[in-house]
Design an enzyme around this catalytic site. Structure first.
Site, PDB file in Angstrom:
ATOM      1  CB  SER A 227     -42.721  34.791 -18.963  1.00 14.76           C
ATOM      2  OG  SER A 227     -42.802  34.106 -17.934  1.00 14.76           O
ATOM      3  CG  ASP A 339     -40.626  37.929 -11.099  1.00 21.33           C
ATOM      4  OD1 ASP A 339     -41.736  37.419 -11.247  1.00 21.33           O
ATOM      5  OD2 ASP A 339     -40.042  37.261 -12.795  1.00 21.33           O
ATOM      6  CG  HIS A 370     -43.727  37.784 -14.423  1.00 17.99           C
ATOM      7  ND1 HIS A 370     -42.359  36.923 -14.213  1.00 17.99           N
ATOM      8  CD2 HIS A 370     -44.319  37.160 -15.347  1.00 17.99           C
ATOM      9  CE1 HIS A 370     -42.161  35.982 -15.629  1.00 17.99           C
ATOM     10  NE2 HIS A 370     -43.465  36.045 -15.637  1.00 17.99           N
TER      11      HIS A 370
END
Length: 614
Positions: A227, A339, A370
Site C-alpha cells: 500500500s 482490490d 488489498h
C-alpha cells in the site's frame, strides 16, 4: 468545507493489512557480481552465506543481532523550519565476522507511529460543481492504507539468512521531522536518503549526535512494502538512486491522481468515502509539534482541487509514471485483482510503463483484495527474488514466466505477459429492448438514433441493489445483457465504455459496471469505472456541457483478469452516482442514452468469436 467525522470502523481498516506477518522473500543480483554459479565466487570475499535447496539458509541468530536506532539527514525541508528534515530508522543486522558485509531489505512507512484517529473525512453528500466556462483546464507540469511491518517479522526471517533489515518512519511521522507531503518529491527524497546513507552519500546520527557510517553493508538495497509502504518504493525507484537493486511493491500506487480521482470525477478509495490527500496527511501527521504542518494541510486542501476533480500540477508531481525511464532497479509487482482501495489501474499502468522501458520485472495477481498474495508460493518467490537481486545467486527465477495469476478456483497459472497475449480488444454493441433493459451484440446493430432510454440518478442507492433483477425495469439504471455464454470467456485487460447520451443538467456522475449474472440472475460486480462528463476531452480539462445536448462519453473501467463462466450472462449496467465511490448529490438528474450508438469494449481472448459460439 463541511467534513464528517471518520468512524473508528473505517479507520481501523488502515491498519488491518499488516501484509508481512509472514516472512518476506529476497532476490536480485549485485551489478558487480557475476551470475555464473550458484553463489558467485566474488561474493565470498565480502559476504558470508550458505544455501539450502537453492536459497539462503539461516546461519546467524537473532539473539546476537545488532540493533541500532539512527536519524538520517535528508535533502529537503518540508516543514519550512530552516533545518533539513531527518528520518528515523531502526536497523537489525546479523553480527557478522569482521569484514563481512550484508545487503539490506528496507521498508519506509508513514504508519509506524500510528494514526491521528480524530482527523475528519470530507462530506461526500454534496452537490456537484459545474464549470461556468468552456475551460482552459488546470495547468499541467510534467492512502493507500495498510499497516507497516514490525521489525520482528522481517528481521526474524531475513537477518539469520544474512540480510540487514531497516524500517523507517517517513517525514512528518513518528520520530522523524518535516511534514508528510503525500507522495511528492520531498517524501520520496526522505525515503531515498536512507539508501544514499547506505552507499556513503548521506549522513546519519545516533542519539548522542555522533555521525554513524554504514561500513557493514554491500550497499545493495531491496525495498519492500504494501500500500503506502509499497508506493514509496515506486517513487524512489524513479529517481535511479545508486544502490537500489530491486523493489517489491505490493498493492501500491503508481499515480496518486488515480487513487483519489477517475476521469475528472472525485472518487474515493474503496471503504474510505471522503478521503483525499489532505485527509491522509492529517491521519499520518504524528510527529512532535504536529501543528507545524497545518499550513501544509491547508495548502493541500486547495491544491488537490475537489471542486473540478481535474488532473493538475499537484497530481502530476505525484505521478511516478512520468519518470519510469529513470528506473535502474528490477520490480516484482503484486496486486489483488479485487482490490478496491488501491485499484487495479495502479498496477496495470505501472506494468505497461515498466514494459515500455524494458525494466526487469515480474507480476503476481491474486484473487484477494488489498493485501499480499497467499503466503505459500509468494513467500518462496520473494525469498528467491531477493537472493537473486541482492546476493547474485543464480536460481533461475528470471528464466521463468513473468506473470503468475491466481484463478477464480484459487489455482495458479503462469503466462507470458499481462494482459494475456491472446487478448483482443473487442467492441460489443448495445441495443435497447424495453424500458431500461437491452441486449449486447457481437456485431453492430442498426442505428436507431430516436430509440432512447433514460435513467434517473439515485445517489443514496448502492450499486449492489441497482444491478439486481436485470430483466426488469429500474428507473435508476440501464442494463444490457449478452446471451447465455456457451463457453467460458476470459477477459484480460482494461474494459471501456462509449455511450452516446445527454444530461438534463450541466453536471453529473457517470458510472459503468461490468456484471456477471448466473443462471438465477444473481449478480456479481466484476469491475466498474467512473467519469465526470465535463472531462469529456481529458482528465486535466473540464468544459461546460449543454443540458439536453447529445455527447459521446468514453471512459475506462478498472482493469481485471477474469473468466466469465459458461451458462452465465455478461451485463453492462449504467448508473449516474455510485454510492460507495463518487460524490453523492441530491439526485434526480436524468441521463438519456442512445443504445444503438453506444458500446462496451472488452479485452477478451478469442475475440468476438467466443460470444458467437464459433
Amino acid at each position: 468545507m463541511l467534513r464528517k467525522k471518520m468512524s473508528v470502523s473505517l479507520l481501523s481498516f488502515l491498519l488491518v493489512f499488516s501484509l508481512f506477518s509472514v516472512p518476506a522473500s529476497p532476490g536480485a543480483a549485485a551489478e558487480d557480481l557475476p551470475l555464473n554459479g550458484t553463489i558467485p565466487e566474488t561474493a565470498t570475499d565480502v559476504t558470508n552465506i550458505e544455501l539450502d535447496n537453492g536459497v539462503t539458509k539461516p546461519i546467524y541468530t537473532t539473539e546476537d543481532a545488532i540493533v541500532e536506532e539512527l536519524m538520517v539527514e535528508t535533502t529537503v525541508d518540508s516543514d519550512g523550519d530552516g533545518e533539513l528534515d531527518q528520518v528515523a530508522i531502526r536497523i537489525m543486522r546479523p553480527d557478522t565476522p569482521e569484514g563481512i558485509q550484508v545487503p539490506v531489505i528496507y521498508e519506509m512507512s508513514p504508519y509506524r507511529a500510528g494514526l491521528d484517529w480524530s482527523y475528519p473525512f470530507f462530506d461526500v453528500d454534496v452537490e456537484l460543481n459545474p464549470v461556468s466556462h468552456p475551460g482552459k483546464g488546470v495547468g499541467r507540469g510534467r492512502g493507500p492504507n495498510a499497516g507497516p511491518q514490525n521489525l520482528g517479522a522481517l528481521g526474524n526471517y531475513f537477518v539469520p539468512r544474512g540480510y540487514a533489515v531497516i524500517l523507517g518512519e517517513s517525514i512528518g511521522t513518528g520520530k522523524s521531522t518535516g511534514c508528510a507531503t503525500i507522495g511528492d518529491y520531498q517524501e520520496i527524497a526522505g525515503t531515498k536518503a536512507v539508501i544514499d546513507w547506505l552507499n556513503g552519500n548521506a549522513r546519519a546520527f545516533n542519539s548522542d549526535g555522533e555521525e554513524v557510517f554504514a561500513d557493514w553493508t554491500t550497499g545493495n538495497v531491496g525495498m519492500i512494502g504494501a500500500s503506502y509502504n509499497g508506493t514509496l518504493p515506486n517513487g524512489v525507484a524513479t529517481t535511479g538512486v545508486e544502490g537500489l537493486k530491486t523493489i517489491v511493491p505490493i498493492v501500491a500506487i503508481s499515480s496518486w491522481y488515480d487513487y483519489f480521482r477517475a476521469n475528472g470525477a472525485v472518487v474515493a478509495p474503496g471503504g474510505y468515502q471522503g478521503e483525499d490527500a489532505s485527509v491522509l496527511l492529517g491521519f499520518v501527521n504524528t510527529r512532535a509539534n504536529s501543528a507545524i504542518c497545518q499550513p501544509v494541510i491547508d495548502q493541500m486542501i486547495e491544491d488537490e482541487d475537489r471542486i473540478t476533480g481535474d488532473y493538475n500540477d499537484f497530481w502530476d508531481a505525484r505521478n511516478y509514471l512520468n519518470d519510469v525511464d529513470n528506473i535502474e532497479a528490477s520490480v516484482l509487482v503484486a496486486h489483488g485483482l479485487n482490490d478496491w482501495n488501491v485499484k487495479t489501474k495502479q498496477f496495470a499502468q505501472w506494468w505497461e510503463a515498466l514494459e515500455e522501458n524494458d525494466v526487469d520485472r515480474k507480476l503476481w495477481l491474486h484473487q484477494g483484495g488489498h493485501g499480499a498474495p497467499p503466503a505459500a508460493l509468494w513467500n518462496e518467490e520473494r525469498h528467491r527474488w531477493f537472493d537473486y537481486w541482492l546476493y547474485g545467486i543464480e536460481n533461475g527465477i528470471m528464466d521463468e514466466e513473468m506473470v503468475n495469476i491466481q484463478r477464480e478456483d484459487r489455482s495458479w497459472v503462469q503466462q507470458e505477459n499481462w494482459p494475456h497475449v491472446d487478448a483482443e480488444t473487442t467492441s460489443l454493441y448495445l441495443k435497447g429492448e424495453g424500458e431500461g433493459t437491452g441486449s449486447i451484440h457481437s456485431r453492430p446493430v442498426p442505428n436507431r438514433p430516436h430509440d432512447k432510454q433514460t435513467l434517473i440518478d439515485a445517489p443514496q442507492t448502492r450499486a449492489n441493489t441497482l444491478v439486481a433483477d436485470p430483466d426488469n425495469t429500474n428507473d435508476n439504471r440501464l442494463v444490457y445483457l449478452t446471451d447465455i455464454l456457451s463457453e467460458d470467456l476470459h477477459m484480460s485487460g482494461t474494459p471501456e465504455v462509449s455511450i452516446r447520451a445527454s444530461i438534463d443538467r450541466p453536471v453529473a456522475n457517470l458510472t459503468a459496471l461490468l456484471v456477471e449474472y448466473d443462471e438465477n440472475n444473481n449478480a456479481s460486480i466484476i469491475t466498474r469505472g467512473w467519469m465526470d462528463p465535463q472531462n469529456i476531452h481529458s482528465a486535466d480539462r473540464s468544459i461546460s456541457i449543454v443540458p439536453g445536448r447529445d455527447y459521446t462519453f468514453e471512459w475506462d473501467m478498472q482493469p481485471h483478469d477474469y473468466v466469465f463462466e459458461a451458462g452465465n450472462r455478461i451485463g453492462v449496467v449504467l448508473l449516474a452516482s455510485d454510492y460507495d465511490y463518487t460524490l453523492r448529490p441530491s439526485g434526480g438528474t436524468e441521463i438519456t442514452v442512445t443504445p444503438t450508438r453506444s458500446k462496451v469494449i472488452l479485452p477478451i481472448t478469442g475475440g468476438r468469436s467466443v460470444l458467437e459460439g464459433k
